[in-house]
Write a protein that holds these residues in place. Structure first.
Motif, PDB file in Angstrom:
ATOM      1  N   LEU A 414      54.385  70.158  15.397  1.00  0.00           N
ATOM      2  CA  LEU A 414      54.040  70.218  16.820  1.00  0.00           C
ATOM      3  C   LEU A 414      52.872  71.163  17.066  1.00  0.00           C
ATOM      4  CD1 LEU A 414      57.579  70.253  18.495  1.00  0.00           C
ATOM      5  CD2 LEU A 414      55.975  68.340  18.358  1.00  0.00           C
ATOM      6  N   PHE A 415      52.857  72.299  16.375  1.00  0.00           N
ATOM      7  CA  PHE A 415      51.736  73.226  16.570  1.00  0.00           C
ATOM      8  C   PHE A 415      50.450  72.629  16.007  1.00  0.00           C
ATOM      9  CE2 PHE A 415      54.896  76.223  17.828  1.00  0.00           C
ATOM     10  CZ  PHE A 415      54.208  77.081  18.677  1.00  0.00           C
ATOM     11  N   GLY A 416      50.562  71.805  14.968  1.00  0.00           N
ATOM     12  CA  GLY A 416      49.388  71.099  14.487  1.00  0.00           C
ATOM     13  C   GLY A 416      48.858  70.117  15.515  1.00  0.00           C
ATOM     14  N   VAL A 417      49.777  69.425  16.196  1.00  0.00           N
ATOM     15  CA  VAL A 417      49.374  68.500  17.262  1.00  0.00           C
ATOM     16  C   VAL A 417      48.683  69.259  18.393  1.00  0.00           C
ATOM     17  CG1 VAL A 417      50.239  66.942  19.048  1.00  0.00           C
ATOM     18  CG2 VAL A 417      51.146  66.788  16.718  1.00  0.00           C
ATOM     19  N   LEU A 418      49.247  70.408  18.779  1.00  0.00           N
ATOM     20  CA  LEU A 418      48.637  71.200  19.855  1.00  0.00           C
ATOM     21  C   LEU A 418      47.241  71.667  19.466  1.00  0.00           C
ATOM     22  CD1 LEU A 418      51.685  73.391  20.995  1.00  0.00           C
ATOM     23  CD2 LEU A 418      50.746  71.373  22.136  1.00  0.00           C
ATOM     24  N   ALA A 419      47.064  72.046  18.204  1.00  0.00           N
ATOM     25  CA  ALA A 419      45.743  72.475  17.753  1.00  0.00           C
ATOM     26  C   ALA A 419      44.753  71.318  17.799  1.00  0.00           C
ATOM     27  CB  ALA A 419      45.845  73.045  16.337  1.00  0.00           C
ATOM     28  N   GLU A 420      45.187  70.132  17.364  1.00  0.00           N
ATOM     29  CA  GLU A 420      44.313  68.953  17.402  1.00  0.00           C
ATOM     30  C   GLU A 420      43.906  68.616  18.828  1.00  0.00           C
ATOM     31  OE1 GLU A 420      46.405  65.786  15.557  1.00  0.00           O
ATOM     32  OE2 GLU A 420      46.379  66.688  13.545  1.00  0.00           O
ATOM     33  N   VAL A 424      45.964  75.011  21.486  1.00  0.00           N
ATOM     34  CA  VAL A 424      46.052  76.315  20.830  1.00  0.00           C
ATOM     35  C   VAL A 424      44.873  76.436  19.880  1.00  0.00           C
ATOM     36  CG1 VAL A 424      48.573  76.476  20.964  1.00  0.00           C
ATOM     37  CG2 VAL A 424      47.517  75.475  18.933  1.00  0.00           C
ATOM     38  N   ASP A 425      44.503  77.651  19.590  1.00  0.00           N
ATOM     39  CA  ASP A 425      43.425  77.928  18.655  1.00  0.00           C
ATOM     40  C   ASP A 425      43.932  77.667  17.243  1.00  0.00           C
ATOM     41  OD1 ASP A 425      41.500  79.019  16.987  1.00  0.00           O
ATOM     42  OD2 ASP A 425      41.086  80.712  18.305  1.00  0.00           O
ATOM     43  N   PRO A 426      43.333  76.736  16.513  1.00  0.00           N
ATOM     44  CA  PRO A 426      43.846  76.424  15.173  1.00  0.00           C
ATOM     45  C   PRO A 426      43.713  77.581  14.189  1.00  0.00           C
ATOM     46  CG  PRO A 426      41.761  75.295  15.575  1.00  0.00           C
ATOM     47  CD  PRO A 426      42.184  75.895  16.883  1.00  0.00           C
ATOM     48  N   GLY A 427      42.925  78.589  14.565  1.00  0.00           N
ATOM     49  CA  GLY A 427      42.722  79.702  13.650  1.00  0.00           C
ATOM     50  C   GLY A 427      43.714  80.837  13.804  1.00  0.00           C
ATOM     51  N   VAL A 428      44.687  80.710  14.729  1.00  0.00           N
ATOM     52  CA  VAL A 428      45.639  81.802  14.940  1.00  0.00           C
ATOM     53  C   VAL A 428      47.041  81.344  14.578  1.00  0.00           C
ATOM     54  CG1 VAL A 428      44.214  82.776  16.773  1.00  0.00           C
ATOM     55  CG2 VAL A 428      46.112  81.251  17.366  1.00  0.00           C
ATOM     56  N   GLU A 429      47.854  82.313  14.207  1.00  0.00           N
ATOM     57  CA  GLU A 429      49.242  82.049  13.845  1.00  0.00           C
ATOM     58  C   GLU A 429      50.157  82.801  14.802  1.00  0.00           C
ATOM     59  OE1 GLU A 429      50.632  80.201  11.419  1.00  0.00           O
ATOM     60  OE2 GLU A 429      48.694  79.459  10.675  1.00  0.00           O
ATOM     61  N   PRO A 430      51.282  82.201  15.200  1.00  0.00           N
ATOM     62  CA  PRO A 430      52.245  82.957  16.016  1.00  0.00           C
ATOM     63  C   PRO A 430      52.847  84.089  15.194  1.00  0.00           C
ATOM     64  CG  PRO A 430      53.152  80.810  15.386  1.00  0.00           C
ATOM     65  CD  PRO A 430      51.728  80.820  14.948  1.00  0.00           C
ATOM     66  N   SER A 431      53.174  85.186  15.868  1.00  0.00           N
ATOM     67  CA  SER A 431      53.836  86.305  15.181  1.00  0.00           C
ATOM     68  C   SER A 431      55.317  86.010  14.988  1.00  0.00           C
ATOM     69  CB  SER A 431      53.647  87.607  15.966  1.00  0.00           C
ATOM     70  OG  SER A 431      54.132  87.471  17.294  1.00  0.00           O
ATOM     71  N   TRP A 432      55.865  85.087  15.774  1.00  0.00           N
ATOM     72  CA  TRP A 432      57.256  84.657  15.630  1.00  0.00           C
ATOM     73  C   TRP A 432      57.424  83.330  16.333  1.00  0.00           C
ATOM     74  CZ3 TRP A 432      59.425  83.604  20.249  1.00  0.00           C
ATOM     75  CH2 TRP A 432      58.886  84.248  21.374  1.00  0.00           C
ATOM     76  N   THR A 433      58.433  82.598  15.947  1.00  0.00           N
ATOM     77  CA  THR A 433      58.840  81.390  16.672  1.00  0.00           C
ATOM     78  C   THR A 433      60.358  81.379  16.767  1.00  0.00           C
ATOM     79  OG1 THR A 433      58.967  80.022  14.675  1.00  0.00           O
ATOM     80  CG2 THR A 433      56.865  80.030  15.863  1.00  0.00           C
ATOM     81  N   ARG A 434      60.859  80.744  17.811  1.00  0.00           N
ATOM     82  CA  ARG A 434      62.284  80.455  17.955  1.00  0.00           C
ATOM     83  C   ARG A 434      62.391  78.996  18.363  1.00  0.00           C
ATOM     84  NH1 ARG A 434      62.074  84.765  16.113  1.00  0.00           N
ATOM     85  NH2 ARG A 434      63.246  86.670  16.603  1.00  0.00           N
ATOM     86  N   ARG A 435      63.271  78.261  17.742  1.00  0.00           N
ATOM     87  CA  ARG A 435      63.366  76.833  18.058  1.00  0.00           C
ATOM     88  C   ARG A 435      64.815  76.447  18.360  1.00  0.00           C
ATOM     89  NH1 ARG A 435      62.766  77.175  12.627  1.00  0.00           N
ATOM     90  NH2 ARG A 435      64.533  76.359  11.415  1.00  0.00           N
ATOM     91  N   TRP A 436      64.938  75.418  19.176  1.00  0.00           N
ATOM     92  CA  TRP A 436      66.226  74.797  19.475  1.00  0.00           C
ATOM     93  C   TRP A 436      66.096  73.318  19.168  1.00  0.00           C
ATOM     94  CZ3 TRP A 436      65.045  79.373  21.543  1.00  0.00           C
ATOM     95  CH2 TRP A 436      66.086  80.282  21.780  1.00  0.00           C
TER      96      TRP A 436
END
Length: 522
Positions: A414-420, A424-436
């Motif tokens: 999903l984050f790849g889709v958002l970057a495409e 989101v900036d494809p060059g940055v990484e989240p410091s954390w994620t939480r998923r449900w």
């Protein structure tokens, strides 16, 4: 309207979600003594909360709904105990309500103001579409007026309750046809059809299959408007619970209801125990309001109403929350909108994938929420809290998906889709994620692993939806998204009032339309 018989002086409400708290406030306003029992340590129910702290600070996550419409329903519940929304909440109206982005690179900001949205549509889709939007707006408003007080906001004892002039009006408006086809008659541009019909998925039905009556959801967010409480959606539960406690309700947190004590056809007490399985107790009652999931409610009552084919459950969702670096000034991905709906190129086929085939969307449409755009206080300085919701199959339709394995990979996808898509900036990484995932929703007790409960098919709409009175029990009433009128913050707030009215009878000023209740400070 059928009502609970016998004494109703003391009512126990099981669950301090929005439905239970709405019921409690309306019961208190009608002079009842109220005790609320909640298994969690805080109010809100599905409007949950989680604080995540990293090296940068603390993020205030809303783990449930992120879209608030119809704040007059909060007004109504709080007015029952002599308060106003402004006493408890600082609501911000979102303008635009959201931004819709499409695979061809076009975008339309949806405003509550008709002229502003018409301008957006004219610039992107042409003058014919702008004129169609004006006609659609009138139709959605007429639909709302025909439905809200007579159907959505009313207790119904049988299908005969539908009979009346509003039923004829609703039929004439096309409320019993298909929503997708009706919207297309106003708006031939498929991008606009998506904007004004995707809301049907909130009701658990693909837009092309939903009843035209569910256009009322599009009315709620595109015409009535979308709001956000400063501090996050968790503030809704805190506000309603605080008002109920100040009005005399006893609220017990970290207590799980384990059973109902019965005498004949009446519930005489509610058994509960500490959430960790510790000390148990009984609370005597004259009536009870039950707000958990339908299967849990029927287990407590000891019977499940006969229903041909059982309950059909809504699709589920994968939700991913992330702590991101704040976009650089001037970067292409600087967020300007609280809510963004990112539509993929595919449309009707994606609903077949999740509703019928039990597969993940191959070209997903996503809801991206950045609450810090409206309230920077929900995130640390220099950081951004972002939430992504992707519709997906529930565990009944897709029992074979191994979410322990699929969940992390899908979140990354999903984050790849958002970057495409430039979100989101494809060059940055989240410091954390939480998923449900559906597995997580199921672990929280949600039937079929969906937070959207029973879907709004024709057979599960209005008087055909699981009723808030259960045959065989004289003094138990249901509230919440599984019963009438249905799923979403406005319906569950209404369901609390409807449950209270089954006990007390209708109170004064139960009209739901514009102007109902005390006005909110905006």
């Amino acid at each position: 309207m059928r009502r609970v018989t016998g004494p109703t002086d003391h009512v126990v409400v099981v669950g301090a979600g929005l439905a239970g708290l709405s019921a409690a406030l309306h019961l208190l306003g009608a002079g009842r003594r109220v005790t609320v029992v909640e298994r969690a340590s805080a109010p809100g129910g599905r409007a949950g909360r989680l604080d995540v702290t990293d090296a940068h600070g603390t993020y205030r996550l809303d783990t449930g709904p992120t879209v608030l419409t119809m704040p007059e329903l909060l007004d109504s519940a709080l007015a029952a105990v002599g308060e106003t929304t402004a006493d408890r909440l600082d609501l911000v109206r979102l303008d635009p309500a959201y931004r819709a982005e499409f695979a061809d690179g076009s975008a339309i900001a949806v405003h509550t103001d008709a002229a502003a949205t018409e301008h957006e549509i004219r610039e992107t889709c042409g003058p014919g579409s702008a004129a169609g939007y004006r006609r659609l707006r009138r139709w959605l408003t007429d639909l709302y007026r025909a439905e809200m007080d007579s159907f959505i906001g009313a207790n119904m004892d049988s299908p005969l309750s539908l009979l009346g002039p509003d039923l004829a009006r609703l039929a004439a408006l096309g409320g019993f046809g298909r929503l997708g086809r009706r919207i297309a008659r106003f708006l031939p541009d498929e991008r606009l059809q998506r904007i004004f019909s995707f809301q049907a998925l909130y009701a658990g039905v693909a837009p092309q299959d939903a009843l035209g009556a569910y256009g009322v959801i599009a009315y709620m967010d595109t015409i009535a408007g979308v709001w956000f409480p400063r501090g996050g959606m968790r503030e809704l539960g805190d506000a309603l619970a605080g008002a109920a406690a100040d009005a005399g309700a006893e609220i017990h947190y970290d207590r799980t209801v384990t059973g109902l004590v019965r005498s004949g056809d009446r519930v005489t007490a509610v058994r509960h125990a500490a959430a960790d399985g510790g000390d148990g107790a009984e609370i005597p009652c004259d009536a009870v309001v039950l707000t958990p999931e339908l299967p849990a409610v029927y287990d407590l009552l000891g019977r499940t109403p006969r229903r041909p084919g059982g309950v059909r459950w809504s699709p589920s969702a994968v939700v991913v929350h992330a702590g991101m670096p704040a976009p650089r000034p001037g970067a292409a991905t600087v967020p300007e909108h609280h809510h963004t709906i990112s539509f993929g190129a595919a449309w009707s086929g994606t609903f077949r994938e999740i509703v019928d085939d039990g597969r993940l969307m191959s070209d997903p449409s996503l809801l991206v929420t950045r609450p810090g755009v409206t309230d920077p206080g929900v995130q640390p300085g220099g950081r951004e809290l972002m939430s992504v919701l992707a519709p997906c199959p529930n565990t009944e339709v897709a029992p074979g998906i191994d979410w322990d394995r699929v969940g992390p990979a899908y979140a990354e996808e999903l984050f790849g889709v958002l970057a495409e898509r430039g979100l989101v900036d494809p060059g940055v990484e989240p410091s954390w994620t939480r998923r449900w995932t559906p597995q997580d929703w199921a672990a929280e007790g949600m039937a079929a692993g969906t937070p959207f409960s029973a879907s709004h098919t024709l057979a599960q709409t209005g008087p055909f939806r699981p009723r808030n009175l259960v045959r065989g029990t004289a003094n138990a009433v249901l509230a919440g998204c599984g019963t009438t009128p249905g799923v979403g913050i406005p319906p569950v707030l209404i369901s609390g009032r409807l449950a209270a009215e089954r006990i007390t009878g209708p109170g004064p000023g139960t009209r739901i339309g514009p102007g109902a209740g005390a006005r909110t400070r905006h």
